[in-house]
Design a protein around this motif. Sequence first.
Motif, short mmCIF file in Angstrom:
data_model
loop_
_atom_site.label_atom_id
_atom_site.label_comp_id
_atom_site.label_asym_id
_atom_site.label_seq_id
_atom_site.Cartn_x
_atom_site.Cartn_y
_atom_site.Cartn_z
N ALA A 292 0.80 -1.06 -0.02
CA ALA A 292 -0.06 0.08 -0.10
C ALA A 292 0.89 1.18 0.15
CB ALA A 292 -0.89 -0.03 1.18
N ARG A 293 1.79 1.20 0.80
CA ARG A 293 2.67 2.35 1.00
C ARG A 293 3.59 2.68 -0.43
NH1 ARG A 293 5.00 0.23 6.38
NH2 ARG A 293 3.80 1.40 7.90
N ALA A 294 3.90 1.58 -1.12
CA ALA A 294 4.56 1.68 -2.51
C ALA A 294 3.40 2.27 -3.39
CB ALA A 294 5.28 0.37 -3.01
N LEU A 295 2.44 1.56 -3.33
CA LEU A 295 1.29 2.15 -4.42
C LEU A 295 0.95 3.50 -4.10
CD1 LEU A 295 -1.04 -0.94 -4.42
CD2 LEU A 295 0.20 -0.10 -6.38
N ALA A 296 0.89 4.15 -2.86
CA ALA A 296 0.63 5.39 -2.63
C ALA A 296 1.47 6.29 -2.92
CB ALA A 296 0.42 5.79 -1.17
N GLY A 297 2.88 5.95 -3.19
CA GLY A 297 3.87 6.79 -3.75
C GLY A 297 4.00 6.86 -5.30
N ALA A 298 2.95 5.77 -5.96
CA ALA A 298 2.83 5.84 -7.24
C ALA A 298 1.83 6.36 -7.95
CB ALA A 298 2.96 4.16 -7.79
N GLY A 299 0.93 6.90 -7.01
CA GLY A 299 -0.36 7.93 -7.57
C GLY A 299 -1.48 6.78 -7.52
N GLU B 207 -1.96 6.92 8.31
CA GLU B 207 -0.71 7.28 7.81
C GLU B 207 -0.88 7.44 6.54
OE1 GLU B 207 2.86 4.35 6.47
OE2 GLU B 207 1.93 3.59 7.85
N LEU B 208 -1.68 6.98 5.48
CA LEU B 208 -1.59 7.16 4.25
C LEU B 208 -2.61 8.28 3.54
CD1 LEU B 208 -1.73 3.27 3.44
CD2 LEU B 208 0.20 4.89 3.05
N LEU B 209 -3.46 8.53 4.40
CA LEU B 209 -4.40 9.72 3.92
C LEU B 209 -3.84 10.87 3.42
CD1 LEU B 209 -7.30 10.09 3.61
CD2 LEU B 209 -7.55 11.14 5.90
N PRO B 210 -2.57 11.18 4.01
CA PRO B 210 -2.00 12.26 3.50
C PRO B 210 -1.36 12.27 1.81
CG PRO B 210 -1.42 12.19 5.56
CD PRO B 210 -1.99 10.87 5.26
N LEU B 211 -1.07 10.81 1.50
CA LEU B 211 -0.43 10.47 0.34
C LEU B 211 -1.40 9.82 -0.51
CD1 LEU B 211 2.23 8.17 2.34
CD2 LEU B 211 2.41 10.68 1.56
N ALA B 212 -2.55 9.78 -0.29
CA ALA B 212 -3.42 9.00 -1.48
C ALA B 212 -4.90 8.79 -0.95
CB ALA B 212 -3.00 7.50 -1.66
N ALA B 213 -5.65 9.04 -2.02
CA ALA B 213 -7.11 8.62 -1.52
C ALA B 213 -7.25 7.43 -1.01
CB ALA B 213 -7.88 8.95 -2.89
N ILE B 214 -8.04 7.11 0.07
CA ILE B 214 -7.88 5.73 0.55
C ILE B 214 -9.29 5.42 1.40
CG2 ILE B 214 -7.12 6.85 2.77
CD1 ILE B 214 -5.55 4.01 3.29
#
Length: 279
Positions: free
Chosen positions: A24-31, A50-57
């Motif tokens: 999930a972290r890797a995918l978030a970094g890929a948009g 954790e991931l909400l600032p990086l990607a729609a989740i």
Amino acid sequence: MTLKLAGRTAFITGGANGIGLGIARALAGAGVKLALADIDGDALEIARAELLPLAAIETFVLDVRDREEFARAAKDVEDRLGPVTLLFNNAGVAGGAPVSRLSYELWDWGVDINLHGVFNGIRTFLPRMLELGEGGYIVNTSSGAGLVAGAGAGVLYQSTKFAVVGLSEALAIELADEDIGVSVLCPGPVATNIIERTRALQPSVTRSMTREQLEAARAKSGHMKSFLAGGASPDAVGRHVLEAMSERRLYVHTDPALASLVEERARAIIEAMPTQMLI
């Protein structure tokens, strides 16, 4: 064809812990937009924060054995994030027992999660991918223990992980003419808490065990925890999975430790074949 990840929606089972969270972290970094499914609601909340600032989740409490819940989650994901074209059937357990103590209850529990859970994900999302016609990718998590039998992993775990490898190989053949890639992840040791989480969930096999058997089981569990703790980080595995997807690799490994054993197994199979067809 080259698979462009940005803007797609990924559904990840076991997505709040371990390898699933690393992916999930890797995918978030890929948009990529993320739909994380896990049986652990508390871990989902932590992962979401954790991931909400990086990607729609979006997150879903999901038992991968429950096909009706899978269908409901799929509809909710489509409504909130769009159609799923990246599927990661990652949820799994490491439980088991010596075959002499392997009850029907424990066997069914492990097979339902490690094997049926993978098929449930495929059956839920693949028809939607094919109908949409925008390509996609499926990654099924197996194990190095799904490639060669060895001491310690146990009959239940190895049976299910071997099955996931075979399922993935067959799926790749069936989808060869579609723009949907397939990979099977066969990791070696990864630093996760899968042993502890499995022990908390699996049907008990300790009620009728002798003191000696309990001590042996605890020693084995401690050894496995130490073995995993020295393995790859989930984040490194997540990045490696995305690299393998970009190259459309069917088999995804995290270390070379089993290479000689896999080669030995393949050689034994070939040498056991007759020189001509039996009549």
